[in-house]
Design an enzyme around this catalytic site. Structure first.
Site, mmCIF file in Angstrom:
data_model
loop_
_atom_site.group_PDB
_atom_site.id
_atom_site.type_symbol
_atom_site.label_atom_id
_atom_site.label_comp_id
_atom_site.label_asym_id
_atom_site.label_seq_id
_atom_site.Cartn_x
_atom_site.Cartn_y
_atom_site.Cartn_z
ATOM 1 N N SER A 294 -13.746 -63.514 33.435
ATOM 2 C CA SER A 294 -13.252 -63.277 34.782
ATOM 3 C C SER A 294 -12.539 -64.549 35.223
ATOM 4 O O SER A 294 -13.136 -65.621 35.262
ATOM 5 C CB SER A 294 -14.426 -62.960 35.715
ATOM 6 O OG SER A 294 -13.988 -63.067 37.044
ATOM 7 N N ASP B 109 -16.784 -64.850 46.682
ATOM 8 C CA ASP B 109 -15.488 -64.437 47.209
ATOM 9 C C ASP B 109 -15.594 -63.296 48.220
ATOM 10 O O ASP B 109 -14.881 -63.263 49.212
ATOM 11 C CB ASP B 109 -14.542 -64.070 46.060
ATOM 12 C CG ASP B 109 -14.112 -65.303 45.267
ATOM 13 O OD1 ASP B 109 -14.021 -66.381 45.880
ATOM 14 O OD2 ASP B 109 -13.873 -65.184 44.056
ATOM 15 N N ASP C 215 -8.219 -53.481 37.879
ATOM 16 C CA ASP C 215 -9.179 -53.055 38.908
ATOM 17 C C ASP C 215 -8.511 -52.712 40.233
ATOM 18 O O ASP C 215 -8.783 -51.659 40.814
ATOM 19 C CB ASP C 215 -10.236 -54.143 39.139
ATOM 20 C CG ASP C 215 -11.152 -54.299 37.932
ATOM 21 O OD1 ASP C 215 -11.232 -53.360 37.117
ATOM 22 O OD2 ASP C 215 -11.774 -55.369 37.804
ATOM 23 N N ARG D 106 -9.049 -68.207 49.272
ATOM 24 C CA ARG D 106 -9.472 -67.000 50.010
ATOM 25 C C ARG D 106 -9.018 -66.986 51.460
ATOM 26 O O ARG D 106 -8.530 -65.966 51.940
ATOM 27 C CB ARG D 106 -10.994 -66.789 49.901
ATOM 28 C CG ARG D 106 -11.520 -66.654 48.465
ATOM 29 C CD ARG D 106 -10.642 -65.811 47.598
ATOM 30 N NE ARG D 106 -11.101 -65.704 46.224
ATOM 31 C CZ ARG D 106 -10.341 -65.336 45.206
ATOM 32 N NH1 ARG D 106 -9.050 -65.062 45.398
ATOM 33 N NH2 ARG D 106 -10.831 -65.244 44.000
HETATM 34 N N1 ARG Z 1 -17.433 -69.877 41.419
HETATM 35 C C1 ARG Z 1 -16.170 -70.197 41.959
HETATM 36 C C2 ARG Z 1 -16.202 -70.051 43.434
HETATM 37 O O1 ARG Z 1 -17.018 -69.348 43.948
HETATM 38 C C3 ARG Z 1 -15.041 -69.447 41.318
HETATM 39 C C4 ARG Z 1 -14.965 -67.999 41.587
HETATM 40 C C5 ARG Z 1 -13.900 -67.414 40.767
HETATM 41 N N2 ARG Z 1 -13.688 -66.033 41.019
HETATM 42 C C6 ARG Z 1 -13.465 -65.167 40.050
HETATM 43 N N3 ARG Z 1 -13.237 -63.927 40.397
HETATM 44 N N4 ARG Z 1 -13.493 -65.470 38.770
HETATM 45 O O2 ARG Z 1 -15.428 -70.637 44.123
#
Ligand code: ARG
Length: 400
Positions: free
Chosen positions: A175, A124, A14, A95
């Site tokens: 993912s 995110d 991506d 992040r």
């Molecule tokens: N749900 C978790 C969070 O918001 C994990 C997110 C994981 N991100 C991903 N692109 N798979 O912290």
């Protein structure tokens, strides 16, 4: 002058396609920025070269592993940060450090915009963009997947048409986001919340059903930070790495929850965080030994609020900073050793030793040598129960 966009680059399909995609949609030059937070996989130089091969004007890589461990994972440990009492904030803590490097790179390369590969449904995007707004108020944000209609199918198509040096065949059904603090897996088969996770979901942990002989680690903490394991001095990064390996091979730290996202969606998440969970279990117990009762009770509330702020993308907020100061103050006496036994998916504390302990053997013992005057307990209980007793007498008088 051509506008420049800094793109958070992972090296995957991506974001590789996003380089050209953003260029075509906006006319800007793309600077790819990859940040190593201990996600493993390909080395940074390979990723850097791929970004250039995919058309990036510049590519910049940052080894942020020690910084991430010391300045992001350790505060999460000191807070015992478990969102919904379960999730050790794996993606949430990564992040802000990535954001910091993106903003630094934007300044360095004279970019006006920062781009990331998040969708419009998750946390995110919020974490990146709130962070970017805070650290670089003049910067704009774009998310090609969300804002420029870059779907998976289009990405595959684009990569093939343009001969991008990236595999489009290997279809991962999940993912995944991973770093040294843990691993998050979502989507696909897991979206049916009745479906049990299959073996292929896991990578940081071995199956706890068939774990090897028990493993015992002695973890030394100084001010709430692990500084040695079995007597060997370690950095925060090493402590996490070692415990990832040791707790991981015992199947410690597998988590399967339905979680409340900030955007209001409930989502099914599988996490593996062997090191983080082992360290949190040990740290929590050392706090039980070394932190005074009222401070400990209040710290639990503060830690929970801290965790929610971090989950919600408020890492750089004033309230989070104030809570940091409180948490840090509580850690001054969190010194000593914890013996942790890991086996069959569990990490259990079996011993504690501390120079700053509040555990007083002579007060606690039921054997000879007791220094506690038990006769004082009667009066204490009388007064402690007084307000309820008075209220209850009133209620009985009124026939309630
Ligand atoms: N749900 C978790 C969070 O918001 C994990 C997110 C994981 N991100 C991903 N692109 N798979 O912290």
């Amino acid at each position: 002058m051509t506008e420049r966009v800094v793109l958070a680059y992972s090296g995957g399909l991506d974001t590789s396609v996003a380089i050209g995609w953003i260029g075509e949609a906006t006319g800007a030059e793309v600077i790819a920025v990859a940040v190593d937070v201990g996600q493993g996989g390909e080395d940074l130089e390979t990723i850097r070269q791929r970004a250039l091969d995919c058309g990036a004007a510049e590519a910049y890589v940052a080894d942020a592993r020690d910084e991430f461990a010391a300045e992001y994972c350790m505060p999460a440990l000191q807070a015992n940060g478990l969102y919904m009492n379960a999730y050790p904030l794996v993606s949430a803590v990564s992040r802000p450090v990535i954001t910091k490097h993106l903003v630094t790179a934007a300044k360095k390369f004279g970019a006006t915009t920062v781009a990331h590969g998040c969708t419009g449904k998750g946390n995110d995007q919020v974490r990146f963009e709130v962070g970017i707004q805070t650290l670089g108020p003049d910067l704009k944000c774009i998310a090609p997947v969300r804002d420029l209609a870059l779907t998976r199918e289009k990405a595959i198509d684009y990569a093939e048409k343009n001969n991008l040096p990236i595999a489009t065949t290997k279809k991962n059904p999940y993912s995944i986001d991973q770093n040294v603090w843990g691993r998050a897996v979502e989507t696909g088969y897991l979206e049916d919340i009745w479906n049990a996770p299959t073996k292929d979901v896991y990578d940081y942990t071995d199956d706890p059903t068939f774990s090897p002989a028990p493993d015992t680690a002695i973890i030394t903490f100084k001010e709430g930070i692990p500084v040695a394991i079995d007597g060997q001095a370690v950095t925060p990064l090493e402590a996490i790495q070692i415990m990832n390996r040791r707790a991981g091979s015992q199947g410690v730290g597998r988590i399967d929850i339905v979680e409340d996202r900030l955007v209001g969606i409930k989502s099914r998440e599988i996490y593996e965080a062997p090191g983080a969970m082992a360290l949190i279990i040990a740290h929590q117990e050392l706090e039980n030994v070394t932190i005074e009762r009222e401070q400990a009770r209040f710290k639990k509330t503060v830690g929970q609020r801290w965790t929610e702020l971090v989950y919600d993308g408020q890492w750089f907020s004033p309230l989070k900073k104030s809570l940091d100061a409180f948490i840090l103050d509580t850690q001054k006496m969190v010194n000593g050793e914890i013996r942790l036994e890991m086996h069959g998916g569990r990490a259990t504390v079996t011993g504690r030793r501390s120079e700053t302990s509040l555990y007083d053997f002579n007060l606690a013992t039921y054997d000879e040598g007791d220094t506690f005057d038990q006769s004082q307990a009667r009066g204490f209980i009388e007064l402690f129960g007084m307000s309820s007793k008075v209220a209850s007498a009133r209620d009985q008088r009124l026939g309630l």
